[in-house]
Design a protein around this motif. Structure first.
Motif, PDB file in Angstrom:
ATOM      1  N   ALA A 127      33.515  30.618  25.428  1.00 47.64           N
ATOM      2  CA  ALA A 127      34.469  31.728  25.432  1.00 47.64           C
ATOM      3  C   ALA A 127      34.503  32.423  26.784  1.00 47.64           C
ATOM      4  O   ALA A 127      35.577  32.776  27.291  1.00 47.64           O
ATOM      5  CB  ALA A 127      34.113  32.729  24.327  1.00 47.64           C
ATOM      6  N   ILE A 128      33.322  32.621  27.400  1.00 47.66           N
ATOM      7  CA  ILE A 128      33.268  33.296  28.702  1.00 47.66           C
ATOM      8  C   ILE A 128      33.818  32.383  29.792  1.00 47.66           C
ATOM      9  O   ILE A 128      34.567  32.827  30.678  1.00 47.66           O
ATOM     10  CB  ILE A 128      31.826  33.720  29.022  1.00 47.66           C
ATOM     11  CG1 ILE A 128      31.322  34.713  27.965  1.00 47.66           C
ATOM     12  CG2 ILE A 128      31.747  34.347  30.413  1.00 47.66           C
ATOM     13  CD1 ILE A 128      29.879  35.128  28.155  1.00 47.66           C
ATOM     14  N   VAL A 129      33.456  31.096  29.735  1.00 46.07           N
ATOM     15  CA  VAL A 129      33.983  30.151  30.725  1.00 46.07           C
ATOM     16  C   VAL A 129      35.509  30.103  30.651  1.00 46.07           C
ATOM     17  O   VAL A 129      36.199  30.024  31.679  1.00 46.07           O
ATOM     18  CB  VAL A 129      33.391  28.751  30.513  1.00 46.07           C
ATOM     19  CG1 VAL A 129      34.043  27.743  31.457  1.00 46.07           C
ATOM     20  CG2 VAL A 129      31.880  28.766  30.736  1.00 46.07           C
ATOM     21  N   LYS A 130      36.051  30.203  29.446  1.00 47.82           N
ATOM     22  CA  LYS A 130      37.503  30.190  29.273  1.00 47.82           C
ATOM     23  C   LYS A 130      38.153  31.379  29.976  1.00 47.82           C
ATOM     24  O   LYS A 130      39.224  31.247  30.592  1.00 47.82           O
ATOM     25  CB  LYS A 130      37.838  30.205  27.784  1.00 47.82           C
ATOM     26  CG  LYS A 130      39.327  30.081  27.481  1.00 47.82           C
ATOM     27  CD  LYS A 130      39.575  30.038  25.977  1.00 47.82           C
ATOM     28  CE  LYS A 130      41.060  29.918  25.659  1.00 47.82           C
ATOM     29  NZ  LYS A 130      41.288  29.881  24.190  1.00 47.82           N
ATOM     30  N   GLU A 131      37.514  32.547  29.919  1.00 50.70           N
ATOM     31  CA  GLU A 131      38.049  33.725  30.599  1.00 50.70           C
ATOM     32  C   GLU A 131      38.033  33.535  32.116  1.00 50.70           C
ATOM     33  O   GLU A 131      38.993  33.891  32.813  1.00 50.70           O
ATOM     34  CB  GLU A 131      37.247  34.971  30.219  1.00 50.70           C
ATOM     35  CG  GLU A 131      37.451  35.425  28.785  1.00 50.70           C
ATOM     36  CD  GLU A 131      38.905  35.769  28.495  1.00 50.70           C
ATOM     37  OE1 GLU A 131      39.538  36.441  29.344  1.00 50.70           O
ATOM     38  OE2 GLU A 131      39.413  35.348  27.444  1.00 50.70           O
ATOM     39  N   TYR A 132      36.947  32.984  32.647  1.00 50.96           N
ATOM     40  CA  TYR A 132      36.889  32.703  34.078  1.00 50.96           C
ATOM     41  C   TYR A 132      37.916  31.644  34.472  1.00 50.96           C
ATOM     42  O   TYR A 132      38.510  31.716  35.554  1.00 50.96           O
ATOM     43  CB  TYR A 132      35.486  32.246  34.482  1.00 50.96           C
ATOM     44  CG  TYR A 132      34.512  33.373  34.657  1.00 50.96           C
ATOM     45  CD1 TYR A 132      34.675  34.302  35.686  1.00 50.96           C
ATOM     46  CD2 TYR A 132      33.420  33.531  33.817  1.00 50.96           C
ATOM     47  CE1 TYR A 132      33.782  35.345  35.866  1.00 50.96           C
ATOM     48  CE2 TYR A 132      32.519  34.579  33.982  1.00 50.96           C
ATOM     49  CZ  TYR A 132      32.705  35.473  35.003  1.00 50.96           C
ATOM     50  OH  TYR A 132      31.826  36.515  35.171  1.00 50.96           O
ATOM     51  N   ARG A 133      38.114  30.678  33.603  1.00 48.81           N
ATOM     52  CA  ARG A 133      39.133  29.653  33.846  1.00 48.81           C
ATOM     53  C   ARG A 133      40.513  30.290  33.991  1.00 48.81           C
ATOM     54  O   ARG A 133      41.297  29.936  34.883  1.00 48.81           O
ATOM     55  CB  ARG A 133      39.117  28.670  32.681  1.00 48.81           C
ATOM     56  CG  ARG A 133      40.299  27.774  32.495  1.00 48.81           C
ATOM     57  CD  ARG A 133      40.180  26.524  33.309  1.00 48.81           C
ATOM     58  NE  ARG A 133      40.644  26.717  34.662  1.00 48.81           N
ATOM     59  CZ  ARG A 133      40.263  25.991  35.694  1.00 48.81           C
ATOM     60  NH1 ARG A 133      39.390  25.033  35.563  1.00 48.81           N
ATOM     61  NH2 ARG A 133      40.751  26.216  36.880  1.00 48.81           N
ATOM     62  N   ARG A 134      40.814  31.247  33.114  1.00 44.40           N
ATOM     63  CA  ARG A 134      42.099  31.933  33.160  1.00 44.40           C
ATOM     64  C   ARG A 134      42.245  32.720  34.466  1.00 44.40           C
ATOM     65  O   ARG A 134      43.292  32.695  35.114  1.00 44.40           O
ATOM     66  CB  ARG A 134      42.238  32.856  31.963  1.00 44.40           C
ATOM     67  CG  ARG A 134      43.588  33.560  31.869  1.00 44.40           C
ATOM     68  CD  ARG A 134      43.685  34.425  30.629  1.00 44.40           C
ATOM     69  NE  ARG A 134      43.713  33.611  29.407  1.00 44.40           N
ATOM     70  CZ  ARG A 134      42.745  33.614  28.499  1.00 44.40           C
ATOM     71  NH1 ARG A 134      41.663  34.362  28.663  1.00 44.40           N
ATOM     72  NH2 ARG A 134      42.852  32.866  27.420  1.00 44.40           N
TER      73      ARG A 134
END
Length: 307
Positions: free
Chosen positions: A264-271
């Motif tokens: 979930a956190i990696v997804k936010e950084y990806r965005r």
């Protein structure tokens, strides 16, 4: 006549007299701490009668990933160590000893960077945002040495040399015949216009980026000062994806680094990274500006702004 195939797998295929014979390849557990625990994992898995696929059920990891761990080519992450203890009933053995594996450091690198150092070798994609320093994978020896001495001015010469050599060895990723990882770097304009090296050495550093780009091994983009506010203004960012494991995010400070694998956190950084890429110059325009800056430095001219 014997001929051995598949040297990186757990099984060798041996040609003899035109026929192929499957031969199990042993692991020398005395080679290193990671290899020792990898050998122990394979012994316990096979003693339990479990194939790689069966053992991995219920985990995020792939068969190749596990095979690499069993052969000491990757270090066992804590999540897989806990999974092994559950599946094999080893009463916390692998979780307790996982710390020993993580502490088995390679020369020239900080302990907190070990996970990234290993992950780079197996990544499908590596994407970096570099607001302060040219990333280590792209640095020339002169640039790396200047950074190391600025951070550790009292280091012995052999320590500096080991760190520079360690950093240069990482760039072997770009010398392989295959085309992975796909590497993308977003660089702030100040890395080009605020030289930390004498002009001739700064030109060599920019030439290195140009050379890797023209060989289609990396894709650079520039964030210009005039952009103003933009995503990821605080801190560096490195996102890595893999064919057989969850993605990783890494950010670094002067004497520490933080690796995050929470999806979930990696997804936010990806965005955030994708939004940053959207406001950067195109790769083609960025390369033209880097080339022009390199030529200016080569001619002894300071580069004030990129236009």
């Amino acid at each position: 006549m014997f001929r051995v195939h598949g040297a990186n797998s757990g099984i060798d295929t041996v040609s003899y007299g035109g026929e192929r014979v499957v031969r199990r390849k042993d692991i020398d557990g005395s080679m290193s701490v990671p290899t020792f625990y990898g050998k122990e994992l394979r012994w316990k898995r096979e003693a339990a009668g479990l194939s790689l696929e069966t053992f991995l059920k219920g985990s995020y990891f792939g068969k190749t990933y596990l095979s690499d761990i069993e052969h000491g080519q990757r270090r066992m992450p804590i999540e897989l160590a806990r999974h092994a203890d559950r599946v094999l009933g080893t009463d916390g053995f692998f979780e307790r000893n996982c710390e020993d594996v993580q502490k088995a450091r390679r020369s020239g690198h900080a302990a907190y960077f070990e996970k990234v150092l290993e992950a780079e070798k197996f990544a499908l994609t590596i994407e970096e945002w570099c607001p302060i320093l040219i990333p280590g994978l792209l640095q020339t020896p002169a640039y790396a040495r200047a950074i190391i001495l600025a951070e550790f001015p009292l280091s012995l010469e052999e320590e500096v040399t080991a760190k520079v050599n360690g950093r240069m060895a990482r760039a072997e990723l770009f010398e392989e015949d295959h085309r992975v990882p796909e590497y993308w770097a977003i660089l702030h304009e100040s890395l080009i216009t605020d030289p930390i090296l004498p002009f001739p050495e700064m030109a060599e550093q920019l030439d290195r980026i140009v050379e890797l780009t023209e060989r289609r091994r990396i894709t650079p983009q520039l964030i210009l000062r005039k952009i103003g506010t933009h995503p990821l203004m605080i801190g560096s960012a490195k996102i890595m994806t893999f064919p057989d494991a969850p993605p990783l995010f890494y950010t670094e400070a002067l004497h520490s680094g933080d690796t995050i694998d929470d999806p979930a956190i990696v997804k936010e950084y990806r965005r955030s990274y994708d939004r940053l890429r959207a406001v950067a110059l195109s790769p083609e325009a960025s390369l033209d500006l880097i080339k022009a800056a390199a030529e200016d430095y080569r001619n002894g001219k300071r580069v004030d702004r990129l236009e």
